[in-house]
Design an enzyme around this catalytic site. Structure first.
Site, short mmCIF file in Angstrom:
data_model
loop_
_atom_site.label_atom_id
_atom_site.label_comp_id
_atom_site.label_asym_id
_atom_site.label_seq_id
_atom_site.Cartn_x
_atom_site.Cartn_y
_atom_site.Cartn_z
N CYS A 66 0.54 -1.49 -0.04
CA CYS A 66 -0.10 -0.17 0.23
C CYS A 66 0.89 1.02 -0.20
O CYS A 66 1.95 1.40 0.97
CB CYS A 66 -0.97 -0.38 1.41
SG CYS A 66 -1.33 1.79 1.85
N CYS A 69 0.09 3.57 3.30
CA CYS A 69 1.48 3.05 3.87
C CYS A 69 2.28 3.33 4.39
O CYS A 69 3.23 3.60 5.77
CB CYS A 69 0.89 1.49 4.32
SG CYS A 69 -0.99 0.98 4.57
N CYS A 425 -15.76 -0.31 -9.53
CA CYS A 425 -14.93 -1.41 -8.42
C CYS A 425 -15.17 -3.00 -9.06
O CYS A 425 -15.74 -3.20 -9.55
CB CYS A 425 -16.79 -1.78 -7.41
SG CYS A 425 -16.03 -2.75 -5.87
N CYS A 428 -17.04 -5.72 -7.23
CA CYS A 428 -18.23 -5.58 -8.07
C CYS A 428 -18.57 -6.42 -9.09
O CYS A 428 -19.14 -7.11 -9.17
CB CYS A 428 -19.14 -4.17 -7.92
SG CYS A 428 -19.23 -2.71 -7.01
#
Length: 551
Positions: A66, A69, A425, A428
Site C-alpha cells: 500500500c 502505508c 469497483c 463488484c
C-alpha cells in the site's frame, strides 16, 4: 486479501482524490515500521494479551504494498519513539493484514492504512481520524490518554490555552451549590465525554471563583445559574459562545455539541470535513472561483449562519480544487459561483437553478434558504432511466434506479436482496456473474418469484439507504414482512457480511427470509436443463434416422 474502500460522505472521497497522486500511492518507502523503533508488530496470537497489558494502543492495520502505508510508516515509527520517551503508557502497534487476514477481517478492515484507538480487549475500538504526521499522532494520542473530562482549576490559564486549541470544545459550568441537586447531570456529561472523547475535548469548571473569572472572559452569562450550563467554545471566539438550552440528557447534549462545533461559515478541507459531516443538519455549499469571491460573501454567510444556527450549516468550497463535488450535488461545476444544499439526514440535494440564474446574488441565496427551510424547494433527483424491455429480458438481476427503487423495496411480500455497487469497483465486477446466477436461480424478474435479487449503481442514483454506504459492493437484505424503519420508510435491513460465493448467498436467503430453498430450485433448474439437452439429442438422432430411411 485486498479491499476497496469508498465513503459516501462524498466530500471525503473528493478531498482524497485531489490530494492523492495516484490510486496506489507512491511506491517508495517501507510500510512496515522500522524494526528498531518502538512500534510493536502484533499477530493474532499476541493481540488480546497485548491489549490486556496496555490500556491505550493506537493500532495500524496495513499492507506492505500500500503506497499510503509507505508514507505513514516512517511517521508512525517516529511517533512511537517520541511517545516511548514522553508517555511510555501509550503504545503504537502494527498488524500486517497480508499475514493476519483473520484478525483484520474481525475488525472489518476495508482499506489501508486503517488506524484504530484501542482501550483494552473488551471495549469497542474507535477509528482514528487525526493527523498522519508524527507530531500530529503524538498530540492526538496524548489527548486520548487524558481523563474524559478535564477539571479546570485555573480559569485564566484555561482561557489562554483555549486560544491554542485547533478544534471547538465543550465546557460544563457546575457551581458548587448545584452539584448535589444536579449530580445526574454530571454523570450524563461524563458518559458522553467517555463515548465522544475521540472527536471533542470535554472540560468541567466547578470552583465558584474560577467560574466568576470565566464569566468575564466569555459572552455567556454564568453568574446566578439555577442549573449547570453547557457551552461550546470555538478557539479565539470567546465573544460568541454557543450555549445549550433544553432538557439535559445524553442524546440532547450530543446533538448540541455536534451541531454547535460547526462554524457559522467555514471551509471544507481534509481537516474539517468530519466536523461538517457528523452534523445531522443540512449543509449549504457556496462554490467560489477565487478567494476574493469568497471574501465578498463572508459576512453575509456568517450572519446567515447565526440566524439559522441549529437549522442549517454553511460552508465555502474552492471550485478550482473541489469543483467536482458539484456533480455529486447534481450541479454543473462549470458554472461558478453556485449555491446548493445537501440534507445530511437523507442525502437529498437542492440547488439554485443554474440555467435561469447562473450567478445567484446574496438575496437569491437568502430567499432560497428560507424556501428550503419552509419545505418549498423540490430536491434534484439523479437517476438512470428505467430499464428498457430489452434490458429486462437480457438479464436475470432486477435493475433498480431512483424511479423504481422504493416501489420494489416496499413490496413487503418478497425477500429483496440488493447489491449497491460502483461501475469502477473491481470486487463488484467479480461478484457480478455470481449475482446474475443467483437471480436466475430464483427467477427474480418473474412476478411470482418470492425472492428479488437486485442491484443499483449507487454512483448514478440518489436513493435512501438505511445505513451509509461506505464500501462497494454493499449487500443489504430486506426480509419479507419485516418491520418498517420510520426514518426511511423501508423495511428494516440486514447487512450481509458472509461469503460471496453462490452457496453462502443461497444459505443466507433461506435462513433469513421466507425460507425459500435456493439449492432445491437450483437442482430443479439443472434437471430441466439436462432434460432439455437430452431432448435435443433425441431429436437430432431422430432426424439422422429419418435421413437414413429416406436413403
Amino acid at each position: 486479501m485486498k479491499f476497496w474502500k469508498f465513503s459516501t460522505t462524498a466530500v471525503a472521497a473528493l478531498l482524497a482524490s485531489v490530494s492523492m497522486v495516484s490510486a496506489g500511492g507512491p511506491a517508495d518507502g517501507q510500510a512496515a515500521a522500522d524494526p528498531d523503533s518502538a512500534v510493536v508488530k502484533l499477530t493474532e496470537k499476541e493481540f488480546k494479551g497485548f491489549l490486556e497489558e496496555n490500556p491505550l494502543v493506537l493500532t495500524e492495520f496495513f499492507a506492505p504494498w500500500c503506497g499510503y502505508c509507505k508514507i505513514l510508516g516512517p511517521e508512525f515509527s517516529k511517533a512511537a519513539d517520541i511517545l516511548n520517551e514522553s508517555h511510555p503508557n501509550i503504545k503504537l502497534a502494527q498488524i500486517d493484514c497480508t499475514e493476519q487476514e483473520d484478525l483484520c477481517h474481525k475488525h472489518e478492515i476495508r482499506g489501508y492504512p486503517t488506524m484504530k484507538v484501542m482501550r483494552g480487549p473488551f471495549q469497542q475500538p474507535d477509528d482514528y481520524d487525526g493527523p498522519r504526521d508524527a507530531d500530529g499522532i503524538v498530540n492526538y494520542m496524548v489527548k486520548q490518554s487524558l481523563p474524559p473530562v478535564q477539571l479546570v482549576e485555573d480559569a485564566d490559564a484555561f482561557v489562554a490555552a483555549s486560544k491554542a486549541e485547533n478544534q471547538p470544545f465543550i465546557v460544563q459550568v457546575f457551581p458548587s451549590k448545584l452539584q448535589k441537586k444536579f449530580s445526574s447531570h454530571n454523570e450524563t456529561f461524563g458518559e458522553l465525554a467517555n463515548e465522544k472523547r475521540k472527536s471533542m475535548s470535554f472540560f468541567s469548571i466547578e470552583d465558584d471563583a474560577q467560574i466568576a473569572k470565566l464569566d468575564k472572559a466569555v459572552s455567556a452569562k454564568l453568574s446566578g445559574l439555577k442549573e449547570p450550563a453547557y457551552l461550546v467554545i470555538h478557539p479565539n471566539e470567546l465573544d460568541d459562545v454557543r450555549v445549550f438550552s433544553g432538557e439535559v440528557n445524553k442524546s440532547s447534549l450530543e446533538e448540541f455539541s455536534v451541531n454547535a462545533k460547526v462554524p457559522y461559515f467555514g471551509d471544507i478541507n481534509r481537516d474539517t470535513y468530519l466536523t461538517y459531516m457528523t452534523s445531522s443538519l443540512p449543509l449549504g455549499y457556496y462554490f467560489y472561483s477565487h478567494i476574493d469571491e469568497r471574501a465578498a460573501v463572508d459576512k453575509f454567510f456568517t450572519e446567515l449562519g447565526k440566524k439559522y444556527a441549529g437549522k442549517i450549516n454553511f460552508v465555502g468550497l474552492d471550485a478550482s480544487q473541489y469543483g467536482r463535488h458539484a456533480e455529486i450535488l447534481n450541479m454543473n461545476p462549470e458554472i461558478v459561483p453556485l449555491f446548493a444544499i445537501q440534507d445530511n439526514s437523507n442525502s437529498r440535494k437542492y440547488g439554485i437553478d443554474q440555467t435561469e440564474n447562473p450567478n445567484p446574488s446574496t438575496d437569491d441565496i437568502k430567499k432560497f434558504v428560507e424556501d428550503f427551510l419552509a419545505g418549498k424547494v423540490e430536491p434534484i433527483i439523479k437517476s438512470e432511466p428505467l430499464p428498457s424491455e430489452e434490458e429486462v429480458a437480457s438479464q436475470a438481476v432486477v435493475k433498480l434506479v431512483s424511479h423504481n427503487y422504493e416501489d420494489i423495496l416496499k413490496d413487503n411480500s418478497k425477500d429483496v436482496f440488493v447489491k449497491y455497487y460502483a461501475p469502477w469497483c473491481g470486487h463488484c465486477k467479480k461478484l457480478a456473474p455470481i449475482w446474475e446466477e443467483l437471480a436466475d436461480i430464483y427467477g427474480s424478474k418473474n412476478e411470482d418469484s418470492d425472492v428479488v435479487i437486485a442491484h443499483i449503481d449507487h454512483t448514478l442514483n440518489d436513493v435512501d439507504t438505511p445505513i451509509p454506504i461506505e464500501g462497494y459492493p454493499t449487500l443489504l437484505f430486506y426480509p419479507a414482512n419485516g418491520e418498517v424503519d420510520p426514518k426511511t420508510g423501508l423495511r428494516e435491513h440486514r447487512l450481509y457480511t458472509d461469503g460471496r460465493d453462490l452457496e453462502s448467498l443461497i444459505a443466507y436467503i433461506k435462513k433469513n427470509g421466507l425460507g425459500v430453498d435456493g439449492e432445491k430450485l437450483r437442482a430443479e433448474k439443472q434437471i430441466v436443463e439436462d432434460d432439455g439437452e437430452e431432448e435435443e439429442v433425441v431429436e437430432e438422432a431422430a432426424e439422422e434416422a429419418a435421413e437414413h430411411d429416406e436413403l
